[in-house]
Design a protein around this motif. Structure first.
Motif, PDB file in Angstrom:
ATOM      1  N   ARG A 140       2.248 -15.550   7.325  1.00  0.00           N
ATOM      2  CA  ARG A 140       1.132 -15.967   8.197  1.00  0.00           C
ATOM      3  C   ARG A 140       0.051 -14.895   8.183  1.00  0.00           C
ATOM      4  N   ALA A 141       0.450 -13.638   8.044  1.00  0.00           N
ATOM      5  CA  ALA A 141      -0.498 -12.524   8.022  1.00  0.00           C
ATOM      6  C   ALA A 141      -1.397 -12.609   6.786  1.00  0.00           C
ATOM      7  N   ARG A 142      -2.572 -11.952   6.889  1.00  0.00           N
ATOM      8  CA  ARG A 142      -3.472 -11.881   5.742  1.00  0.00           C
ATOM      9  C   ARG A 142      -2.978 -10.791   4.800  1.00  0.00           C
ATOM     10  N   VAL A 143      -2.946 -11.109   3.498  1.00  0.00           N
ATOM     11  CA  VAL A 143      -2.470 -10.131   2.509  1.00  0.00           C
ATOM     12  C   VAL A 143      -3.664  -9.562   1.750  1.00  0.00           C
ATOM     13  N   ILE A 144      -3.713  -8.237   1.677  1.00  0.00           N
ATOM     14  CA  ILE A 144      -4.815  -7.571   0.970  1.00  0.00           C
ATOM     15  C   ILE A 144      -4.224  -6.623  -0.074  1.00  0.00           C
ATOM     16  N   ILE A 145      -4.749  -6.694  -1.292  1.00  0.00           N
ATOM     17  CA  ILE A 145      -4.297  -5.775  -2.340  1.00  0.00           C
ATOM     18  C   ILE A 145      -5.138  -4.507  -2.247  1.00  0.00           C
ATOM     19  N   THR A 146      -4.480  -3.358  -2.107  1.00  0.00           N
ATOM     20  CA  THR A 146      -5.203  -2.096  -1.879  1.00  0.00           C
ATOM     21  C   THR A 146      -5.473  -1.360  -3.176  1.00  0.00           C
ATOM     22  N   GLY A 147      -6.244  -0.285  -3.049  1.00  0.00           N
ATOM     23  CA  GLY A 147      -6.278   0.743  -4.080  1.00  0.00           C
ATOM     24  C   GLY A 147      -4.949   1.469  -3.949  1.00  0.00           C
ATOM     25  N   SER A 148      -4.653   2.453  -4.795  1.00  0.00           N
ATOM     26  CA  SER A 148      -3.310   3.016  -4.825  1.00  0.00           C
ATOM     27  C   SER A 148      -2.920   3.753  -3.540  1.00  0.00           C
ATOM     28  N   GLY A 149      -2.472   2.996  -2.546  1.00  0.00           N
ATOM     29  CA  GLY A 149      -1.928   3.589  -1.339  1.00  0.00           C
ATOM     30  C   GLY A 149      -2.960   4.079  -0.338  1.00  0.00           C
ATOM     31  N   GLU A 150      -4.252   4.034  -0.699  1.00  0.00           N
ATOM     32  CA  GLU A 150      -5.257   4.594   0.186  1.00  0.00           C
ATOM     33  C   GLU A 150      -5.737   3.588   1.217  1.00  0.00           C
ATOM     34  N   GLN A 151      -5.814   4.016   2.455  1.00  0.00           N
ATOM     35  CA  GLN A 151      -6.330   3.182   3.512  1.00  0.00           C
ATOM     36  C   GLN A 151      -6.960   4.128   4.503  1.00  0.00           C
ATOM     37  N   ASP A 152      -8.194   3.868   4.906  1.00  0.00           N
ATOM     38  CA  ASP A 152      -8.897   4.833   5.742  1.00  0.00           C
ATOM     39  C   ASP A 152      -8.388   4.876   7.174  1.00  0.00           C
TER      40      ASP A 152
ATOM     41  N   GLU B 203      -3.855   1.812  11.295  1.00  0.00           N
ATOM     42  CA  GLU B 203      -3.789   0.427  11.729  1.00  0.00           C
ATOM     43  C   GLU B 203      -2.383   0.079  12.178  1.00  0.00           C
ATOM     44  N   ASP B 204      -2.193   0.004  13.494  1.00  0.00           N
ATOM     45  CA  ASP B 204      -0.853  -0.260  14.007  1.00  0.00           C
ATOM     46  C   ASP B 204      -0.465  -1.717  13.883  1.00  0.00           C
ATOM     47  N   ASP B 205      -1.464  -2.602  13.826  1.00  0.00           N
ATOM     48  CA  ASP B 205      -1.088  -4.006  13.714  1.00  0.00           C
ATOM     49  C   ASP B 205      -1.100  -4.464  12.245  1.00  0.00           C
ATOM     50  N   ALA B 206      -1.166  -3.479  11.329  1.00  0.00           N
ATOM     51  CA  ALA B 206      -1.104  -3.786   9.899  1.00  0.00           C
ATOM     52  C   ALA B 206       0.160  -3.198   9.281  1.00  0.00           C
ATOM     53  N   ALA B 207       0.549  -3.751   8.127  1.00  0.00           N
ATOM     54  CA  ALA B 207       1.735  -3.277   7.414  1.00  0.00           C
ATOM     55  C   ALA B 207       1.331  -2.828   6.019  1.00  0.00           C
ATOM     56  N   TYR B 208       2.196  -2.024   5.411  1.00  0.00           N
ATOM     57  CA  TYR B 208       1.939  -1.564   4.044  1.00  0.00           C
ATOM     58  C   TYR B 208       3.222  -1.642   3.231  1.00  0.00           C
ATOM     59  N   ILE B 209       3.111  -2.161   2.012  1.00  0.00           N
ATOM     60  CA  ILE B 209       4.228  -2.114   1.060  1.00  0.00           C
ATOM     61  C   ILE B 209       3.699  -1.650  -0.291  1.00  0.00           C
ATOM     62  N   GLY B 210       4.436  -0.776  -0.935  1.00  0.00           N
ATOM     63  CA  GLY B 210       3.995  -0.275  -2.234  1.00  0.00           C
ATOM     64  C   GLY B 210       5.001   0.716  -2.776  1.00  0.00           C
ATOM     65  N   ILE B 211       4.620   1.373  -3.862  1.00  0.00           N
ATOM     66  CA  ILE B 211       5.516   2.362  -4.462  1.00  0.00           C
ATOM     67  C   ILE B 211       5.090   3.770  -4.053  1.00  0.00           C
ATOM     68  N   SER B 212       3.744   3.980  -3.929  1.00  0.00           N
ATOM     69  CA  SER B 212       3.309   5.294  -3.418  1.00  0.00           C
ATOM     70  C   SER B 212       3.309   5.282  -1.893  1.00  0.00           C
ATOM     71  N   ARG B 213       3.521   6.456  -1.335  1.00  0.00           N
ATOM     72  CA  ARG B 213       3.496   6.616   0.119  1.00  0.00           C
ATOM     73  C   ARG B 213       2.042   6.488   0.601  1.00  0.00           C
ATOM     74  N   PRO B 214       1.770   5.709   1.651  1.00  0.00           N
ATOM     75  CA  PRO B 214       0.379   5.586   2.117  1.00  0.00           C
ATOM     76  C   PRO B 214      -0.070   6.861   2.814  1.00  0.00           C
ATOM     77  N   HIS B 215      -1.408   7.068   2.867  1.00  0.00           N
ATOM     78  CA  HIS B 215      -1.925   8.297   3.465  1.00  0.00           C
ATOM     79  C   HIS B 215      -2.031   8.197   4.977  1.00  0.00           C
TER      80      HIS B 215
ATOM     81  N   VAL C  97       5.977   0.265   7.344  1.00  0.00           N
ATOM     82  CA  VAL C  97       5.735   0.775   5.991  1.00  0.00           C
ATOM     83  C   VAL C  97       6.990   0.585   5.165  1.00  0.00           C
ATOM     84  N   MET C  98       6.828   0.052   3.955  1.00  0.00           N
ATOM     85  CA  MET C  98       7.950  -0.016   3.022  1.00  0.00           C
ATOM     86  C   MET C  98       7.516   0.685   1.745  1.00  0.00           C
ATOM     87  N   VAL C  99       8.195   1.781   1.408  1.00  0.00           N
ATOM     88  CA  VAL C  99       7.918   2.467   0.149  1.00  0.00           C
ATOM     89  C   VAL C  99       9.079   2.167  -0.793  1.00  0.00           C
ATOM     90  N   ALA C 100       8.791   1.406  -1.836  1.00  0.00           N
ATOM     91  CA  ALA C 100       9.837   1.000  -2.770  1.00  0.00           C
ATOM     92  C   ALA C 100      10.045   2.087  -3.819  1.00  0.00           C
TER      93      ALA C 100
END
Ligand code: TXA
Ligand code: MG
Length: 313
Positions: free
Chosen positions: A228-240, A243-255, A261-264
Motif C-alpha cells: 500500500r505504501a509508495r515505493v521509491i527507488i533511491t540513489g545508493s543508500g542516500e536519503q537526506d 523519515e520515521d514514517d518511511a522504510a528503507y531496504i537495500g544492500i548498503s547501509r543508509p546514511h 531498515v533492512m540491510v541485505a
C-alpha cells in the motif's frame, strides 16, 4: 469457511482431490492450487484471489510424465530447458492439450508448466495425483507471499487449507519462458536468469514489451507486487531527511534514520526479503518505502523488475 492449517502434505492433498483449493510452499513463493482439470475448483482460485479472469495460471507437476497431460507439443528448445532446469524455478509456456480447461489458461491455447524442486511441494503434488493449477497465494495486486503467515493474512477464511512450510528460499516468482514461437521469449525474469537460459538455448529473446508484444504475457498488464505504501527507488543508500514514517531496504547501509531498515547481505538475500518487507511496512502503516537499486544483470534483473513494478503503481 474454516481454513485448515497443516504441515502434512497428504492432508493438504486430500482437499485438492475433493475439489478444494489449497495454498502450498514452493522454492519461489507460496502458490494457491486446485486440480487443473477441475473447472469449478479452478474458478474458486480466481474468486478467492479476486484475480482478473484474463490472467492465466501455471500448472504445477510432480514428475516429468505429467507434462504430456498438459502440453500438446514440446519443441526442442523447450525440451532442452526442461532437461536442464526441471525441477526448479522455471515455467515453460507450451501449446496446451484439449483436456486443459480454458478457465485455467484464461482462454489461451497455451499453458505454463512448472515442476517445483522444493521437497514439501513435491510431496504435496505427488499426493494430489494430478497437475495443480496455481498462481501465487496472495490477493491480486498484493506482494506474493513468502511465508504461510502472509498467505493467512490475505486468504484465511477464503480457502480450504494452508500447507505450512518454511519461508520460501528464493522469494521472487519463477522465470516464465514462452516456447511456442521459433525463438523462445522470456515473459518474466526470475532466478533462472537470461544468462543461464542462453547457456542452454543460445537464441532467446529478453523481455522487451515493444519487441515481444504485451498481449503475449497477460500477467504483465495487471498491477503487481505492490504494497500500500509508495515505493521509491533511491540513489545508493542516500536519503537526506530523517523519515520515521518511511522504510528503507537495500544492500548498503543508509546514511539516515528510517522507521524500519533492512540491510541485505547480497542480491539473493535482498530478493528473498523484499515481499515480506513490503508486507511488514503495510502492517506498520508506513507511507513510503525506499529501495536501493542493484545492477540489472543476473538475478539482479528479476529483483529490479519487481521493485520497478512496485514503484510504478
Ligand atoms: O513461482 C511461481 O511462478 C509461482 C509459484 C506458485 O509457482 N506462481 C506464480 O503464478 O507466480 P502467478 O499466477 O502469480 O504468475 C504467473 C505468470 C503471470 O504473469 C501469467 O500471466 C503468466 O505467468 N502466464 C501463465 N500462463 C501463461 C500463458 N499460457 N501464456 C503467457 N503467460 C502466462
Ligand atoms: Mg502472482
Amino acid at each position: 469457511m474454516r481454513t485448515t492449517l497443516t504441515k502434512d502434505p497428504d492432508e493438504a492433498a486430500a482437499f485438492i482431490r475433493s475439489g478444494g483449493i489449497v495454498a502450498f510452499p514452493t522454492e519461489t513463493v507460496y502458490g494457491l492450487g486446485a486440480a487443473v482439470f477441475d473447472e469449478s475448483a479452478v474458478k474458486r482460485i480466481f474468486d478467492a484471489k479476486r484475480r482478473p479472469a484474463d490472467n492465466p495460471l501455471i500448472a504445477h507437476i510432480a514428475d516429468l510424465e505429467q507434462i504430456h497431460l498438459l502440453a500438446a507439443v514440446i519443441p526442442t528448445s523447450a525440451q532442452k530447458l526442461i532437461d536442464t532446469f526441471f525441477p526448479g524455478p522455471l515455467t515453460i509456456v507450451l501449446q496446451k492439450t484439449d483436456r486443459v480447461p480454458l478457465i485455467a489458461t484464461a482462454g489461451l491455447n497455451t499453458i505454463g508448466i512448472r515442476m517445483p524442486r522444493f521437497a514439501l511441494a513435491h510431496q504435496f503434488l505427488t499426493a494430489c495425483g494430478t497437475p495443480v493449477a496455481a498462481p501465487s497465494a496472495n490477493v491480486s495486486g498484493r506482494p506474493s507471499p513468502t511465508t504461510w503467515q502472509a498467505v493467512a493474512e490475505d486468504l484465511e477464511g477464503r480457502i480450504d487449507c494452508i500447507l505450512k512450510g518454511e519461508a520460501t528460499e528464493i522469494g521472487l516468482e519463477s522465470t516464465v519462458v514462452d516456447c511456442t514461437s521459433a525463438v523462445p521469449v522470456v515473459l518474466r525474469s526470475g532466478s533462472v536468469t537470461i544468462e543461464k537460459l542462453r547457456d542452454v538455448v543460445s537464441e532467446i529473446k529478453g523481455i522487451n514489451p515493444a519487441e515481444t508484444g504485451i498481449s503475449k504475457s497477460p500477467g504483465m498488464r495487471h498491477v503487481h507486487y505492490s504494497p500500500r505504501a509508495r515505493v521509491i527507488i533511491t540513489g545508493s543508500g542516500e536519503q537526506d531527511a530523517t523519515e520515521d514514517d518511511a522504510a528503507y531496504i537495500g544492500i548498503s547501509r543508509p546514511h539516515t534514520q528510517f522507521g524500519i531498515v533492512m540491510v541485505a547481505t547480497d542480491v539473493e538475500d535482498y530478493a528473498r526479503s523484499l515481499f515480506e518487507f513490503f508486507r511488514e511496512c503495510d502492517r506498520r502503516g508506513l507511507g513510503l518505502i525506499y529501495c536501493e537499486p542493484v545492477e540489472e544483470t543476473g538475478f539482479g534483473a528479476a529483483l529490479m523488475d519487481r521493485i520497478s513494478r512496485a514503484a510504478s503503481k
